[in-house]
Design an enzyme around this catalytic site. Structure first.
Site, PDB file in Angstrom:
ATOM      1  N   GLU A 327     -12.315  32.385 -23.878  1.00 47.01           N
ATOM      2  CA  GLU A 327     -11.195  31.576 -24.434  1.00 47.01           C
ATOM      3  C   GLU A 327     -11.276  30.042 -23.994  1.00 47.01           C
ATOM      4  OE1 GLU A 327      -7.564  34.545 -25.195  1.00 47.01           O
ATOM      5  OE2 GLU A 327      -7.307  33.343 -23.360  1.00 47.01           O
ATOM      6  N   CYS A 328     -11.261  29.146 -24.903  1.00 46.69           N
ATOM      7  CA  CYS A 328     -11.272  27.612 -24.665  1.00 46.69           C
ATOM      8  C   CYS A 328     -12.249  27.324 -23.500  1.00 46.69           C
ATOM      9  CB  CYS A 328      -9.779  27.434 -24.053  1.00 46.69           C
ATOM     10  SG  CYS A 328      -9.473  25.589 -24.409  1.00 46.69           S
TER      11      CYS A 328
END
Length: 436
Positions: A327-328
């Protein structure tokens, strides 16, 4: 029965977090059990709440979560004496289009829980106008009640007297006024406050904030203004499916952005979580069946991550047979390369073709609704996922198969689709809940 109160302000940067931490620690020091929550998508503040209260704090979000989920999360305050919900941005700030049960505004949570709002006002450069702002916030939405005001960063006793008189003239209680006090300022960086776990003196800072606020604010009057509250049984829990039975979770200063409610939901569903530190050159647990790399600050540690051969080889070996999701910041590390703010290009793990750069910063911020075009750990193709994106990186290349069609809160399609290649998947948005 607990006393419930929402702490908000007209805008960001006014002092909500400092006041929340100070009140929580002061009441805890007096023998009360204090539970905190954070309204909106924020990883950093809940860790400060936990440091102040000794109890885990979680996020509640009216755009991404339903009422049943919010009620379920808030019910952890059932054994507390005081429950504080810290807002984000200004009291009524959210997105233009409603999500699951609101726009993400702090006011949604205040109205839903029927808790009054303690307003933090910074009257710097103002006097009577501060009362006009407070009165406007009080009257803007009928379902939101104002308990009163704490003034922050008042310039002098004369300044305080002018603002107090104006607020009393419009019927708004003033619980206290805080002069400027540098010793309780929390250090910041580009995604918000420096994380609590990175500050060795955080306990002393919170103690000083509690002492300072207790000296200038009528804590008993604030407590009397809170709503008597007893949580109602929740019809549903958190709509999150664990990505596997045994989850290897990257966890250190570079990979720390994990919503507490996510981890709790995974464990409640029977999943086991083992943590490892890429910064310590550790790879994922070989006995795990899925690996999850959350966001954080890999851009500040890119050189070290690039040099940690055991982490990179261990992750690559894991991904040959089992799913890996980022994530990210975790997504960026799964990519080919990351260029830091100084323009230095660092090789990442190469499980995806993504290449990102911080050399020319561009802020990406907002809610995201993604419909998966392909499966990712815990979710099948077609699943609708609600999340939030917040980073300053620029996409140099995103060549792999798109993972999802992603919309912002207005419904516009955005370019940050996420990627899939083999066993590896990644998204720029952080998952909050699944639509069901």
């Amino acid at each position: 029965m607990a006393a419930g109160l929402v702490i908000s302000a007209p805008a960001s940067g006014v002092g909500k977090t400092t006041l929340t931490l100070a009140l929580a620690r002061a009441w805890r020091n007096s023998g009360l059990r204090v539970q905190c929550f954070k309204s909106g998508p924020d990883y950093i503040d809940p860790a400060f709440h936990a440091a102040a209260t000794g109890r885990a704090s979680v996020n509640v979000d009216s755009w991404a979560m339903g009422r049943g989920t919010i009620s379920h999360l808030v019910s952890r305050g059932i054994d507390a004496d005081v429950v504080l919900a810290e807002g984000s941005m200004g009291l009524f700030d959210g997105v233009a289009a409603r999500g699951v049960c609101g726009t993400g505004a702090t006011a949604d949570i205040a109205e839903m829980l029927d808790w009054p709002v303690l307003l933090v006002i910074d009257p710097s450069g103002q006097a009577q106008t501060a009362a006009a702002i407070a009165a406007g916030l009080r009257d803007y939405r009928p379902g939101v009640r104002l308990a009163g005001v704490v003034l922050n960063r008042v310039a002098s006793p004369r300044h305080e007297a002018l603002v107090r008189r104006a607020l009393l003239d419009v019927g708004i209680a003033v619980f206290g006024a805080l002069p400027r006090h540098a010793e309780i300022s929390l250090p910041k960086r580009h995604l918000g406050l420096v994380q609590a776990e990175e500050q060795a003196e955080i306990g002393k800072l919170i103690d000083e904030a509690a002492r300072f606020v207790a000296e200038h604010v009528d804590l008993d009057a604030v407590l009397r203004s809170a709503a008597t509250w007893s949580p109602q049984p929740a019809a549903s829990g958190v709509n999150v499916t664990p990505p596997g039975q045994r989850i290897a979770l990257a966890r250190d200063a570079a990979f720390s952005f994990v919503y507490p409610h996510m981890l709790e939901a995974w464990r409640a569903a029977g999943a086991e979580i083992s943590t490892f530190s890429p910064l310590a050159d550790e790879g994922p647990d070989p006995s795990a069946d899925v690996c999850w790399l959350p966001g954080g600050y890999p851009e500040l540690q890119a050189g070290k991550i690039a040099a940690n051969a055991r982490f990179r080889s261990g992750l690559r070996a894991f991904a040959e047979t089992r799913p890996v999701h980022g994530e990210c910041g975790g997504y960026m590390v799964l990519g080919t390369a990351l260029t830091d703010a100084d323009g230095i290009r660092h090789e990442m793990t190469g499980l995806l073709g993504l290449e990102t750069s911080f050399a020319k910063r561009r802020m990406h911020l907002g809610y995201r609704l993604a419909e998966l075009a392909a499966p990712m750990p815990g979710h099948q193709a077609g699943a609708r996922l609600r999340g939030h994106e917040f980073h300053y990186s620029t996409i140099v290349a995103q060549p792999d198969t798109p993972l999802a069609v992603v919309h912002d809160a207005t419904g516009a399609v955005i370019a940050e689709t996420g990627s899939r290649r083999g066993q590896a998947t990644g998204t720029f948005f952080h998952l909050i809940a699944e639509d069901r």
